[in-house]
Design an enzyme around this catalytic site. Structure first.
Site, mmCIF file in Angstrom:
data_model
loop_
_atom_site.group_PDB
_atom_site.id
_atom_site.type_symbol
_atom_site.label_atom_id
_atom_site.label_comp_id
_atom_site.label_asym_id
_atom_site.label_seq_id
_atom_site.Cartn_x
_atom_site.Cartn_y
_atom_site.Cartn_z
ATOM 1 N N LYS A 126 0.834 -1.200 0.000
ATOM 2 C CA LYS A 126 0.000 0.000 0.000
ATOM 3 C C LYS A 126 0.872 1.255 0.000
ATOM 4 O O LYS A 126 0.663 2.177 -0.795
ATOM 5 C CB LYS A 126 -0.922 0.012 1.223
ATOM 6 C CG LYS A 126 -1.751 -1.249 1.426
ATOM 7 C CD LYS A 126 -2.749 -1.472 0.318
ATOM 8 C CE LYS A 126 -3.740 -2.592 0.653
ATOM 9 N NZ LYS A 126 -3.126 -3.934 0.788
ATOM 10 N N LYS A 161 -8.800 1.039 4.091
ATOM 11 C CA LYS A 161 -8.236 -0.315 4.102
ATOM 12 C C LYS A 161 -7.033 -0.381 5.028
ATOM 13 O O LYS A 161 -6.354 0.629 5.283
ATOM 14 C CB LYS A 161 -7.840 -0.745 2.688
ATOM 15 C CG LYS A 161 -6.970 0.239 1.917
ATOM 16 C CD LYS A 161 -6.868 -0.187 0.447
ATOM 17 C CE LYS A 161 -6.169 0.860 -0.403
ATOM 18 N NZ LYS A 161 -6.100 0.484 -1.822
ATOM 19 N N ARG A 211 -4.874 -4.648 -13.380
ATOM 20 C CA ARG A 211 -3.589 -5.186 -12.951
ATOM 21 C C ARG A 211 -2.616 -5.110 -14.138
ATOM 22 O O ARG A 211 -2.834 -5.717 -15.184
ATOM 23 C CB ARG A 211 -3.740 -6.632 -12.480
ATOM 24 C CG ARG A 211 -2.432 -7.414 -12.300
ATOM 25 C CD ARG A 211 -1.456 -6.789 -11.337
ATOM 26 N NE ARG A 211 -2.018 -6.548 -10.025
ATOM 27 C CZ ARG A 211 -2.112 -7.476 -9.064
ATOM 28 N NH1 ARG A 211 -1.706 -8.702 -9.298
ATOM 29 N NH2 ARG A 211 -2.621 -7.140 -7.896
ATOM 30 N N ARG A 226 -10.067 -6.171 -13.368
ATOM 31 C CA ARG A 226 -10.885 -6.964 -12.455
ATOM 32 C C ARG A 226 -12.160 -6.176 -12.175
ATOM 33 O O ARG A 226 -12.115 -5.150 -11.486
ATOM 34 C CB ARG A 226 -10.127 -7.259 -11.155
ATOM 35 C CG ARG A 226 -9.003 -8.297 -11.257
ATOM 36 C CD ARG A 226 -7.672 -7.732 -11.738
ATOM 37 N NE ARG A 226 -7.229 -6.568 -11.001
ATOM 38 C CZ ARG A 226 -6.485 -6.602 -9.881
ATOM 39 N NH1 ARG A 226 -6.095 -7.742 -9.382
ATOM 40 N NH2 ARG A 226 -6.083 -5.495 -9.300
ATOM 41 N N ARG A 234 -15.759 -4.097 -4.822
ATOM 42 C CA ARG A 234 -14.368 -4.511 -4.985
ATOM 43 C C ARG A 234 -14.207 -5.318 -6.265
ATOM 44 O O ARG A 234 -15.020 -6.192 -6.569
ATOM 45 C CB ARG A 234 -13.921 -5.346 -3.783
ATOM 46 C CG ARG A 234 -13.960 -4.614 -2.457
ATOM 47 C CD ARG A 234 -13.758 -5.570 -1.296
ATOM 48 N NE ARG A 234 -14.814 -6.576 -1.223
ATOM 49 C CZ ARG A 234 -14.803 -7.601 -0.379
ATOM 50 N NH1 ARG A 234 -13.799 -7.751 0.471
ATOM 51 N NH2 ARG A 234 -15.812 -8.462 -0.370
ATOM 52 N N ASP A 274 -1.686 -1.903 -9.459
ATOM 53 C CA ASP A 274 -3.140 -1.789 -9.470
ATOM 54 C C ASP A 274 -3.499 -0.359 -9.850
ATOM 55 O O ASP A 274 -3.071 0.595 -9.185
ATOM 56 C CB ASP A 274 -3.730 -2.137 -8.107
ATOM 57 C CG ASP A 274 -3.651 -3.624 -7.804
ATOM 58 O OD1 ASP A 274 -3.305 -4.396 -8.715
ATOM 59 O OD2 ASP A 274 -3.927 -4.014 -6.660
ATOM 60 N N GLU A 282 -2.003 0.635 -5.774
ATOM 61 C CA GLU A 282 -1.139 -0.289 -5.035
ATOM 62 C C GLU A 282 0.004 -0.750 -5.935
ATOM 63 O O GLU A 282 -0.108 -0.741 -7.172
ATOM 64 C CB GLU A 282 -1.908 -1.518 -4.527
ATOM 65 C CG GLU A 282 -2.924 -1.220 -3.442
ATOM 66 C CD GLU A 282 -3.528 -2.477 -2.837
ATOM 67 O OE1 GLU A 282 -2.923 -3.573 -2.970
ATOM 68 O OE2 GLU A 282 -4.609 -2.373 -2.234
ATOM 69 N N ASN A 284 2.127 -4.220 -6.053
ATOM 70 C CA ASN A 284 2.179 -5.571 -5.500
ATOM 71 C C ASN A 284 3.520 -6.221 -5.826
ATOM 72 O O ASN A 284 3.840 -6.442 -6.997
ATOM 73 C CB ASN A 284 1.044 -6.412 -6.079
ATOM 74 C CG ASN A 284 -0.324 -5.919 -5.636
ATOM 75 O OD1 ASN A 284 -0.832 -6.347 -4.620
ATOM 76 N ND2 ASN A 284 -0.892 -4.995 -6.396
#
Length: 315
Positions: A126, A161, A211, A226, A234, A274, A282, A284
């Site tokens: 994050k 979050k 992504r 997504r 979400r 993301d 984000e 990852n």
């Protein structure tokens, strides 16, 4: 040259191979004639200053009913492995940090580790996005509920979050003035003992949370959007989102160009960004996914691209 390859991952018997990037790496390594092994964090250790691991040799098959067979595990010095992938899912807890320290020992003994253990410790998924504020929506990180509540009031609607979650877990969409906001903030911060992140809500999420995969800092030319389903906000696949492949937009490529060189410098060879709408949310680095879905939709071999670069480095 055949390499000894080990993937530190979640139990191979419980994965869903159609969506598992660790499995894609195992398949590609085996296809190239490398010797493939798996292990978990609990299989790692140190003896007399040398990193060791209980490695299980596997044979993998792209068959959803019978995707692997395994030989007996054997404790081995990690220096016997040319290449190690660190691929266990978050949380990045004490055991994970200790595992990266052991992998750092293996790295010093000559094993190539992907992603770099120091980078894995430094880059919370994050917070790492905030290294590139020009790419991010309005964002606040705080452990103070009053400060977070004021941020929600400022922007009207936010996503809240924890800093250590994955797969869409414990993510809340909240509006200013709603009755549950106080308890959401108390829960996320554990009464001020933990940090939480608040980001301005991006309505573009209805078109998907994209992504974008980076290999050595360079983007794969397609992303996987997504898309939330039903009454879910979400987009995470783990939360029931539908994956739809798309070519990268010019903005996507701009974000990748902003982020990629720094991630490459830190040894982050396989990364998932993301992006919602035009904004990075984000970065990852622990176990980025979506490789299998993009391969299937566009006839790619992303693991092959990664192995080409790794083999060139080793050579």
């Amino acid at each position: 040259m055949a390499l000894n390859v080990i993937v530190v991952m979640d139990p191979i018997g419980s994965i869903k191979i159609a969506k598992d990037t660790s499995f894609a790496l195992l398949l590609e390594a085996q296809r190239r004639g490398h010797h493939v092994h798996v292990a978990g964090i609990a299989d790692m250790g140190v003896r007399d200053g040398a990193a060791r691991i209980s490695a299980t040799p596997v044979t993998v098959r792209d068959d959803v009913r019978d995707w692997f067979s395994a030989d007996a595990p054997r404790m081995r010095p990690m220096r016997e492995f040319d290449l190690a992938f660190m691929r266990t899912d978050p949380p990045v807890d004490a055991a994970y940090i200790h595992a990266t320290q052991i992998l750092g020992m293996a790295q010093r003994e000559g094993t190539m580790v992907v992603n770099d253990p120091q980078g894995l410790r430094d880059m919370n998924e994050k917070l790492a996005a905030l290294l590139f504020p020009q790419c991010c929506p309005p964002t606040l990180v705080s452990g103070d509920a009053t400060t977070l509540k004021a941020f929600v009031a400022e922007h009207g609607e936010c996503v809240l979050k924890p800093l250590d979650g994955m797969g869409g877990r414990s993510i809340f969409r909240a509006r200013a003035g709603e009755a549950n906001l106080n308890v959401i903030l108390e829960t996320l911060t554990d009464g001020g003992r933990n940090f939480a992140m608040a980001q301005k809500y991006l309505p573009e999420i209805v078109d998907g949370d994209k992504r974008i995969l980076l290999i050595d800092g360079e983007p794969v030319p397609y992303c996987l959007a997504r898309i939330p389903q039903g009454d879910e906000f979400r987009g995470n696949l783990a939360a029931g989102g539908r994956g739809e492949g798309r070519p990268l937009s010019e903005r996507d490529r701009w974000i990748a160009a902003q982020v990629g060189p720094e991630l490459k410098r830190r040894g982050m060879r396989l990364v998932g960004l993301d992006v919602i709408g035009d904004w990075l949310t984000e970065v990852n680095v622990t176990s980025p996914t979506c490789m299998r879905e993009l391969d299937a939709q566009f006839g790619l071999n992303i693991a092959g691209d990664l192995f080409d670069r790794i083999e060139a480095t080793i050579a």
